[in-house]
Design an enzyme around this catalytic site. Structure first.
Site, PDB file in Angstrom:
ATOM      1  N   HIS A  39      -5.061  13.911  20.341  1.00 47.58           N
ATOM      2  CA  HIS A  39      -5.203  14.708  19.302  1.00 47.58           C
ATOM      3  C   HIS A  39      -6.817  14.803  18.924  1.00 47.58           C
ATOM      4  CE1 HIS A  39      -3.778  17.899  16.138  1.00 47.58           C
ATOM      5  NE2 HIS A  39      -4.950  17.509  15.943  1.00 47.58           N
ATOM      6  N   HIS A  61     -10.628  17.089  18.356  1.00 48.52           N
ATOM      7  CA  HIS A  61     -11.295  18.646  18.325  1.00 48.52           C
ATOM      8  C   HIS A  61     -12.756  18.585  18.609  1.00 48.52           C
ATOM      9  CE1 HIS A  61      -8.237  20.750  15.776  1.00 48.52           C
ATOM     10  NE2 HIS A  61      -8.055  19.496  15.546  1.00 48.52           N
ATOM     11  N   GLN A 110      -6.887  28.488  14.983  1.00 52.93           N
ATOM     12  CA  GLN A 110      -7.296  27.646  13.677  1.00 52.93           C
ATOM     13  C   GLN A 110      -7.210  28.568  12.390  1.00 52.93           C
ATOM     14  OE1 GLN A 110      -9.721  24.399  12.728  1.00 52.93           O
ATOM     15  NE2 GLN A 110      -8.122  25.069  11.351  1.00 52.93           N
ATOM     16  N   HIS A 162      -0.451  21.919  15.605  1.00 56.16           N
ATOM     17  CA  HIS A 162      -0.656  21.497  14.188  1.00 56.16           C
ATOM     18  C   HIS A 162       0.524  21.763  13.338  1.00 56.16           C
ATOM     19  CE1 HIS A 162      -4.855  21.077  15.845  1.00 56.16           C
ATOM     20  NE2 HIS A 162      -5.052  20.523  14.483  1.00 56.16           N
ATOM     21  N   GLU A 186       0.876  20.254   8.149  1.00 54.23           N
ATOM     22  CA  GLU A 186      -0.413  19.318   7.842  1.00 54.23           C
ATOM     23  C   GLU A 186      -0.492  19.798   6.277  1.00 54.23           C
ATOM     24  OE1 GLU A 186      -3.985  19.510   9.787  1.00 54.23           O
ATOM     25  OE2 GLU A 186      -4.700  17.667   8.980  1.00 54.23           O
ATOM     26  N   ASP A 208      -8.115  12.924  15.932  1.00 53.64           N
ATOM     27  CA  ASP A 208      -8.267  14.144  15.314  1.00 53.64           C
ATOM     28  C   ASP A 208      -9.844  14.429  15.087  1.00 53.64           C
ATOM     29  OD1 ASP A 208      -7.648  16.814  14.290  1.00 53.64           O
ATOM     30  OD2 ASP A 208      -6.705  15.872  12.357  1.00 53.64           O
TER      31      ASP A 208
HETATM   32 FE   FE2 Z   1      -6.231  18.429  14.435  1.00 57.04          FE
END
Ligand code: FE2
Length: 434
Positions: A57, A59, A152, A210, A213, A309
């Site tokens: 995971h 970005h 996102q 996701h 979260e 992440d």
């Molecule tokens: Fe993430």
């Protein structure tokens, strides 16, 4: 004549004194005392040789952008998303490619050779998608890079997100992502999970969302994700990333939820570095840790892997492509301090991650691609304790990165002249000691 021979290795499963022979980019033999010449010999000398680290995971479109255009003042997820929104219109293809390639250099030096990266599709230009598709191709000789189409700003909350997500998948993005807790309502969050799972089922793709979260115990999109997985027959192909609301949920509800997750064969991907910093920000004291329930998920037979992440981006100003640091944080936050639990944390950044992202041919076994890392540590627990130096990183039988051992020179009366951190074995406990 072998291409490569690694001598006297310890393996993560506890075997020791093992030699590893490589020919034509694949493991040819793994056994004690292998005879034979090799073009190159690596002396492991009782150190741990592990399959490469995997980050399930990440970005990559945002990495190394820290401070651009400004720093995250509150330290929250929501300011991070807003900050990324400020940066997005200023992105250029070249800058995203360059940052990603620089990150991949760092990853290789850390023995991190497989990465699943989410890529933001809430941009009509799909600039980051095109950039990371180019990077995926450029690095494929040394890093397996999987991309997740990540809306996102919300599949329904952001105009055009679904259309752009479909365009990204058409371009060759590998996995369907989502962010149900960021949609406007619980109902729209649930509907986004349903729609995205249907898209994945229609296209035969995995899902990695996701999910929840947040510290809000009422955020239960994992329940919908689990139900949709079963309804659409996606068992084993769906990952729930973060799952932090589970930390704050009522125990009775969780006692129903976890077996449903196990039934759906959901892969859980907590991200301990980021979640221990982002979660609990609205608490005074007691302040929640906010990471999902890792030991309980493992006990239920759920595949748990750990992600990094973020690395130097709007959400997290630290990070070093170091999956041992991720495991180290998980051990602390989840209180996984038994020897067995620490070994589980090591599995979570290696074999469990391979399962989560569907990597075939992973592991130090005859016939598989010769990908491995020699660590300056003797076993998985020591590797986590020391965040051990990666002495040699090997991909398809080639040494692609090397780092000198961490040694200190001492100038002390009547004490050793040098110390190697990995030589500090615990003092043997007396028989019968607790
Ligand atoms: Fe993430």
């Amino acid at each position: 004549m072998f291409d490569l021979l690694i001598k006297d290795a310890n393996l993560p499963d506890g075997r020791s004194g093992v030699d590893i022979a490589v020919s034509n980019g694949r493991f040819e033999a793994i056994a004690p005392g292998i005879d034979g010449e090799a073009l190159r010999v690596v002396e492991a000398a009782g150190r741990l040789v592990t399959p490469p680290f995997i980050d399930p995971h990440f970005h990559m479109d945002a990495t190394l952008s820290l401070g651009n255009p400004r720093l995250n003042r509150s330290g929250t997820l929501l300011e991070g998303i807003a900050l990324w929104g400020e940066l997005k219109p200023q992105l250029t293809h070249e800058a995203v490619v360059e940052r990603a390639l620089r990150y991949c250099d760092l990853a290789v030096s850390q023995g991190l050779l497989s990465i699943r990266s989410h890529v933001d599709v809430c941009d009509d230009r799909l600039l980051a998608v095109d950039a990371l598709l180019e990077v995926r191709e450029k690095v494929k000789a040394y890093i397996d890079l999987q991309l997740v189409a990540f809306p996102q700003d919300g599949l329904f909350r952001s105009a055009g997100a679904e259309k752009n997500l479909m365009r990204a998948l058409d371009k060759g993005v590998d996995v369907v992502g989502g962010i149900p807790h960021f949609e406007r309502t619980m109902q729209e969050g649930a509907a986004s999970v349903q729609r995205l799972c249907e898209i994945a089922a229609e296209r035969g793709l995995p899902v990695d969302m996701h999910c929840d979260e947040t510290d809000d115990p009422q955020s239960r999109h994992i329940e919908t994700l689990t139900a949709e997985t079963v309804r659409l027959g996606l068992q084993g192909r769906v990952a729930g990333s973060h799952l932090t609301s589970m930390h704050s949920m009522d125990n009775y509800y969780v006692s129903k939820l976890i077996p449903l997750m196990a039934e759906a064969q959901i892969h859980a991907i907590p991200n301990p570095l980021i979640n221990i910093t982002l979660q609990g920000r609205h608490d005074t004291y007691p302040k929640r840790r906010g990471m999902t329930r890792v030991p309980e998920l493992l006990a239920a037979g759920i595949n748990v892997s750990l992600g990094q992440d973020c690395c130097m981006d709007p959400w997290y100003s630290l990070g070093n492509a170091d999956m041992l640091e991720v495991a180290h944080m998980a051990v602390h936050v989840a209180q996984m301090t038994s020897v067995n639990a620490m070994k589980q944390a090591f599995d979570a950044i290696t074999v469990n991650s391979a399962r989560a992202i569907g990597l075939d041919d992973y592991g130090i076994e005859k016939g598989r691609p010769a990908n491995c890392v020699v660590l300056q540590a003797r076993d998985p627990v020591e590797a986590i304790r020391l965040r051990a130096t990666r002495l040699a990183v090997i991909r398809n039988g080639e040494v692609i990165a090397e780092t000198g051992p961490r040694m200190a020179t001492l100038s002390l009366p009547d004490r050793p002249g040098t110390i190697d951190a990995a030589d500090y074995a615990p003092v043997e406990a007396a028989p019968g000691a607790p």
